[in-house]
Design a protein around this motif. Structure first.
Motif, PDB file in Angstrom:
ATOM      1  N   TYR A  11      38.768  40.944  32.054  1.00  0.00           N
ATOM      2  CA  TYR A  11      37.643  41.256  32.944  1.00  0.00           C
ATOM      3  C   TYR A  11      38.140  41.804  34.282  1.00  0.00           C
ATOM      4  O   TYR A  11      37.531  42.719  34.847  1.00  0.00           O
ATOM      5  CB  TYR A  11      36.766  40.020  33.176  1.00  0.00           C
ATOM      6  N   ALA A  12      39.238  41.243  34.790  1.00  0.00           N
ATOM      7  CA  ALA A  12      39.787  41.730  36.058  1.00  0.00           C
ATOM      8  C   ALA A  12      40.288  43.169  35.912  1.00  0.00           C
ATOM      9  O   ALA A  12      40.086  43.996  36.807  1.00  0.00           O
ATOM     10  CB  ALA A  12      40.911  40.813  36.527  1.00  0.00           C
ATOM     11  N   LEU A  13      40.914  43.489  34.773  1.00  0.00           N
ATOM     12  CA  LEU A  13      41.369  44.867  34.545  1.00  0.00           C
ATOM     13  C   LEU A  13      40.185  45.824  34.419  1.00  0.00           C
ATOM     14  O   LEU A  13      40.244  46.958  34.896  1.00  0.00           O
ATOM     15  CB  LEU A  13      42.250  44.932  33.300  1.00  0.00           C
ATOM     16  N   ALA A  14      39.114  45.370  33.818  1.00  0.00           N
ATOM     17  CA  ALA A  14      37.905  46.199  33.737  1.00  0.00           C
ATOM     18  C   ALA A  14      37.343  46.456  35.129  1.00  0.00           C
ATOM     19  O   ALA A  14      36.875  47.562  35.426  1.00  0.00           O
ATOM     20  CB  ALA A  14      36.863  45.527  32.852  1.00  0.00           C
ATOM     21  N   ALA A  15      37.410  45.460  36.011  1.00  0.00           N
ATOM     22  CA  ALA A  15      36.937  45.632  37.390  1.00  0.00           C
ATOM     23  C   ALA A  15      37.785  46.661  38.126  1.00  0.00           C
ATOM     24  O   ALA A  15      37.273  47.403  38.971  1.00  0.00           O
ATOM     25  CB  ALA A  15      36.963  44.294  38.119  1.00  0.00           C
ATOM     26  N   VAL A  16      39.072  46.724  37.808  1.00  0.00           N
ATOM     27  CA  VAL A  16      39.955  47.726  38.423  1.00  0.00           C
ATOM     28  C   VAL A  16      39.473  49.122  38.063  1.00  0.00           C
ATOM     29  O   VAL A  16      39.475  50.031  38.900  1.00  0.00           O
ATOM     30  CB  VAL A  16      41.421  47.522  37.972  1.00  0.00           C
ATOM     31  N   CYS A  17      39.027  49.301  36.834  1.00  0.00           N
ATOM     32  CA  CYS A  17      38.532  50.614  36.405  1.00  0.00           C
ATOM     33  C   CYS A  17      37.272  51.005  37.163  1.00  0.00           C
ATOM     34  O   CYS A  17      37.030  52.189  37.402  1.00  0.00           O
ATOM     35  CB  CYS A  17      38.252  50.609  34.904  1.00  0.00           C
ATOM     36  N   ASP A  18      36.464  50.016  37.542  1.00  0.00           N
ATOM     37  CA  ASP A  18      35.220  50.295  38.279  1.00  0.00           C
ATOM     38  C   ASP A  18      35.463  50.565  39.755  1.00  0.00           C
ATOM     39  O   ASP A  18      34.868  51.457  40.341  1.00  0.00           O
ATOM     40  CB  ASP A  18      34.232  49.134  38.124  1.00  0.00           C
ATOM     41  N   ASP A  19      36.324  49.760  40.388  1.00  0.00           N
ATOM     42  CA  ASP A  19      36.580  49.900  41.823  1.00  0.00           C
ATOM     43  C   ASP A  19      38.001  49.442  42.126  1.00  0.00           C
ATOM     44  O   ASP A  19      38.246  48.268  42.413  1.00  0.00           O
ATOM     45  CB  ASP A  19      35.573  49.097  42.640  1.00  0.00           C
ATOM     46  N   LEU A  20      38.922  50.354  42.038  1.00  0.00           N
ATOM     47  CA  LEU A  20      40.350  50.073  42.162  1.00  0.00           C
ATOM     48  C   LEU A  20      40.700  49.292  43.416  1.00  0.00           C
ATOM     49  O   LEU A  20      41.368  48.269  43.364  1.00  0.00           O
ATOM     50  CB  LEU A  20      41.129  51.392  42.131  1.00  0.00           C
ATOM     51  N   PHE A  21      40.258  49.766  44.557  1.00  0.00           N
ATOM     52  CA  PHE A  21      40.701  49.171  45.811  1.00  0.00           C
ATOM     53  C   PHE A  21      40.009  47.849  46.122  1.00  0.00           C
ATOM     54  O   PHE A  21      40.568  47.010  46.818  1.00  0.00           O
ATOM     55  CB  PHE A  21      40.540  50.164  46.955  1.00  0.00           C
ATOM     56  N   ALA A  22      38.828  47.610  45.589  1.00  0.00           N
ATOM     57  CA  ALA A  22      38.161  46.327  45.789  1.00  0.00           C
ATOM     58  C   ALA A  22      38.760  45.248  44.888  1.00  0.00           C
ATOM     59  O   ALA A  22      38.793  44.076  45.263  1.00  0.00           O
ATOM     60  CB  ALA A  22      36.669  46.461  45.519  1.00  0.00           C
ATOM     61  N   ALA A  23      39.248  45.637  43.719  1.00  0.00           N
ATOM     62  CA  ALA A  23      39.738  44.669  42.735  1.00  0.00           C
ATOM     63  C   ALA A  23      41.224  44.356  42.874  1.00  0.00           C
ATOM     64  O   ALA A  23      41.702  43.399  42.274  1.00  0.00           O
ATOM     65  CB  ALA A  23      39.457  45.184  41.321  1.00  0.00           C
ATOM     66  N   THR A  24      41.952  45.149  43.657  1.00  0.00           N
ATOM     67  CA  THR A  24      43.407  44.963  43.769  1.00  0.00           C
ATOM     68  C   THR A  24      43.832  44.860  45.221  1.00  0.00           C
ATOM     69  O   THR A  24      43.047  45.102  46.132  1.00  0.00           O
ATOM     70  CB  THR A  24      44.161  46.147  43.122  1.00  0.00           C
ATOM     71  N   GLU A  25      45.105  44.527  45.383  1.00  0.00           N
ATOM     72  CA  GLU A  25      45.713  44.451  46.711  1.00  0.00           C
ATOM     73  C   GLU A  25      46.955  45.328  46.719  1.00  0.00           C
ATOM     74  O   GLU A  25      47.546  45.577  45.667  1.00  0.00           O
ATOM     75  CB  GLU A  25      46.109  43.004  47.019  1.00  0.00           C
ATOM     76  N   PRO A  26      47.370  45.787  47.887  1.00  0.00           N
ATOM     77  CA  PRO A  26      48.617  46.565  47.942  1.00  0.00           C
ATOM     78  C   PRO A  26      49.788  45.735  47.434  1.00  0.00           C
ATOM     79  O   PRO A  26      49.839  44.521  47.621  1.00  0.00           O
ATOM     80  CB  PRO A  26      48.794  46.875  49.423  1.00  0.00           C
ATOM     81  N   TYR A  27      50.728  46.375  46.805  1.00  0.00           N
ATOM     82  CA  TYR A  27      51.963  45.732  46.360  1.00  0.00           C
ATOM     83  C   TYR A  27      53.090  46.356  47.168  1.00  0.00           C
ATOM     84  O   TYR A  27      53.450  47.506  46.968  1.00  0.00           O
ATOM     85  CB  TYR A  27      52.186  45.965  44.864  1.00  0.00           C
ATOM     86  N   GLY A  28      53.610  45.579  48.103  1.00  0.00           N
ATOM     87  CA  GLY A  28      54.610  46.130  49.022  1.00  0.00           C
ATOM     88  C   GLY A  28      53.934  47.067  50.005  1.00  0.00           C
ATOM     89  O   GLY A  28      52.876  46.769  50.548  1.00  0.00           O
ATOM     90  N   GLU A  29      54.523  48.233  50.214  1.00  0.00           N
ATOM     91  CA  GLU A  29      53.943  49.227  51.104  1.00  0.00           C
ATOM     92  C   GLU A  29      52.676  49.785  50.463  1.00  0.00           C
ATOM     93  O   GLU A  29      52.662  50.101  49.280  1.00  0.00           O
ATOM     94  CB  GLU A  29      54.940  50.367  51.335  1.00  0.00           C
ATOM     95  N   ASP A  30      51.608  49.901  51.232  1.00  0.00           N
ATOM     96  CA  ASP A  30      50.333  50.369  50.687  1.00  0.00           C
ATOM     97  C   ASP A  30      50.365  51.878  50.494  1.00  0.00           C
ATOM     98  O   ASP A  30      49.948  52.652  51.347  1.00  0.00           O
ATOM     99  CB  ASP A  30      49.177  49.972  51.602  1.00  0.00           C
ATOM    100  N   ASP A  31      50.880  52.303  49.333  1.00  0.00           N
ATOM    101  CA  ASP A  31      50.953  53.726  49.026  1.00  0.00           C
ATOM    102  C   ASP A  31      49.815  54.170  48.117  1.00  0.00           C
ATOM    103  O   ASP A  31      49.687  55.344  47.801  1.00  0.00           O
ATOM    104  CB  ASP A  31      52.302  54.067  48.392  1.00  0.00           C
ATOM    105  N   GLY A  32      48.969  53.218  47.684  1.00  0.00           N
ATOM    106  CA  GLY A  32      47.844  53.549  46.818  1.00  0.00           C
ATOM    107  C   GLY A  32      48.247  53.823  45.379  1.00  0.00           C
ATOM    108  O   GLY A  32      47.415  54.130  44.550  1.00  0.00           O
ATOM    109  N   VAL A  33      49.545  53.700  45.082  1.00  0.00           N
ATOM    110  CA  VAL A  33      50.035  53.994  43.738  1.00  0.00           C
ATOM    111  C   VAL A  33      50.404  52.710  42.989  1.00  0.00           C
ATOM    112  O   VAL A  33      50.115  52.574  41.812  1.00  0.00           O
ATOM    113  CB  VAL A  33      51.251  54.946  43.793  1.00  0.00           C
ATOM    114  N   VAL A  34      51.033  51.764  43.668  1.00  0.00           N
ATOM    115  CA  VAL A  34      51.378  50.491  43.055  1.00  0.00           C
ATOM    116  C   VAL A  34      50.511  49.418  43.700  1.00  0.00           C
ATOM    117  O   VAL A  34      50.515  49.251  44.919  1.00  0.00           O
ATOM    118  CB  VAL A  34      52.883  50.170  43.234  1.00  0.00           C
ATOM    119  N   ARG A  35      49.756  48.711  42.854  1.00  0.00           N
ATOM    120  CA  ARG A  35      48.812  47.705  43.338  1.00  0.00           C
ATOM    121  C   ARG A  35      49.031  46.401  42.587  1.00  0.00           C
ATOM    122  O   ARG A  35      49.630  46.363  41.514  1.00  0.00           O
ATOM    123  CB  ARG A  35      47.365  48.166  43.112  1.00  0.00           C
TER     124      ARG A  35
END
Length: 64
Positions: A11-35
């Motif tokens: 369900y969490a992965l499905a939420a990522v498909c709907d709204d990437l930035f609301a469902a995830t957090e930056p991983y390391g430097e916030d480059d928008g590519v790795v979350r």
């Protein structure tokens, strides 16, 4: 991974498909590519392909 934790992660992965930035957090430097995606029992590191619209799970950790 037990079924309940797997369902929550799905369900969490499905939420990522709907709204990437609301469902995830930056991983390391916030480059928008790795979350990072966090559920009650799992943490997933995701590679985001903005142009290809593909999400790749780079690492999955489970703590039961």
């Amino acid at each position: 991974m037990p079924p309940d934790a797997s369902v929550r992660l799905s369900y969490a992965l499905a939420a990522v498909c709907d709204d990437l930035f609301a469902a995830t957090e930056p991983y390391g430097e916030d480059d928008g590519v790795v979350r990072s995606l966090t559920t009650e029992h799992a943490i997933a590191v995701l590679l985001i392909g903005h142009q290809t619209k593909v999400i790749t799970v780079l690492q999955l950790s489970y703590a039961g």
